[in-house]
Scaffold this active site. Structure first.
Site, PDB file in Angstrom:
ATOM      1  N   CYS A  12       0.873  -1.170   0.313  1.00 38.15           N
ATOM      2  CA  CYS A  12      -0.051   0.003  -0.009  1.00 38.15           C
ATOM      3  C   CYS A  12       0.778   1.417   0.042  1.00 38.15           C
ATOM      4  CB  CYS A  12      -0.988  -0.062   1.250  1.00 38.15           C
ATOM      5  SG  CYS A  12      -0.343  -0.148   2.857  1.00 38.15           S
ATOM      6  N   HIS A  61      -1.675   0.737   7.279  1.00 36.71           N
ATOM      7  CA  HIS A  61      -2.256   1.054   5.875  1.00 36.71           C
ATOM      8  C   HIS A  61      -2.154   2.359   5.600  1.00 36.71           C
ATOM      9  CE1 HIS A  61      -4.625  -0.447   2.391  1.00 36.71           C
ATOM     10  NE2 HIS A  61      -5.471   0.391   2.840  1.00 36.71           N
ATOM     11  N   ASP A  73      -8.728   4.455  -1.465  1.00 36.89           N
ATOM     12  CA  ASP A  73      -8.258   3.055  -0.782  1.00 36.89           C
ATOM     13  C   ASP A  73      -8.201   2.067  -1.654  1.00 36.89           C
ATOM     14  OD1 ASP A  73      -7.568   1.036   0.828  1.00 36.89           O
ATOM     15  OD2 ASP A  73      -8.949   1.694   2.473  1.00 36.89           O
TER      16      ASP A  73
END
Length: 180
Positions: A12, A61, A73
Site C-alpha cells: 500500500c 495501511h 483506498d
C-alpha cells in the site's frame, strides 16, 4: 478489481506513492495517510483481504486523500474514491468498541513531500532466502534505501501531522468542498 491504477496487493505504501501522481485524483492538494495504532495493528473494515463484514488488522495501511477530500483506498471494498468522512465512518465503524490501544492514529503527509522523500527497498517484505512474504510489484523499488519506519511510529510528531480519529473527521469535514 480493475480501476486502471498501478496496484500491487500488500504494498500500500508504494501504491500510494504512485497514486499521488495520478491525474484521476483531480486538482487540489493531495495527502498520503498512514493508518496506525499504538498496538502495532490497525483494525479496518471493508478491506478486500478480509471476508465481507469482518475486520482485518493491518500492521499499517496507507491511503491517499485528494483535493476534494475523497479517500482513495485501493484495498477497500468501498467505492473508489469515497468521500473522506464517509470512508472514516465506515472503515472505523467499530473503533469505539475496541480497546483504546487499537484507536486509529492517522499520519497526514503532503503528497509532494511523500513523493520526494519516501524510499523502500522492500526489505520489510523479505521472508528470507531471496523470498518475499507477498509477491513484489513489477516496478522497481522506490528511491534508494529504506525509510518506511520513519512513517510508522504512532507517537512521533513527524513526518507530517498526526491526528486521532476525531481530529481527522473534523479536518476532512472542514476541508470538504462546500464546507462552511
Amino acid at each position: 478489481m480493475d480501476h486502471g491504477l498501478r496496484y500491487q496487493p500488500f504494498y500500500c505504501e508504494e501504491n500510494a506513492w504512485w497514486l499521488c501522481a495520478e491525474s484521476a485524483l483531480g486538482p487540489g492538494e493531495r495527502f498520503v495517510v498512514f493508518l496506525l495504532s499504538r498496538a502495532g495493528r490497525c483494525p479496518l473494515l471493508h478491506q478486500r483481504a478480509a471476508p465481507p463484514g469482518r475486520l482485518i488488522a493491518w500492521d499499517y495501511h496507507v491511503v491517499v486523500v485528494d483535493g476534494q477530500c475523497r479517500v482513495w483506498d485501493l484495498d477497500s471494498r468501498l467505492p473508489l474514491p469515497t468521500p473522506g468522512v464517509d470512508w472514516l465512518d465506515r472503515t472505523f465503524a467499530l473503533a469505539g468498541q475496541l480497546p483504546p490501544i487499537y484507536a486509529p492514529r492517522l499520519r497526514l503527509i503532503p503528497a509532494s513531500e511523500y513523493r520526494a522523500g519516501f524510499a523502500s527497498d522492500r526489505s520489510h517484505m523479505h521472508a528470507g532466502a531471496h523470498r518475499f512474504q507477498h509477491p513484489p510489484p513489477p516496478w522497481p523499488p522506490i528511491g534508494e534505501g529504506m525509510n518506511l519506519g520513519a512513517y510508522l511510529d504512532p507517537e512521533a510528531p513527524r513526518p507530517g501531522q498526526l491526528l486521532d480519529l476525531a481530529a481527522a473527521r473534523r479536518r476532512l469535514r472542514a476541508a470538504a468542498p462546500g464546507a462552511p
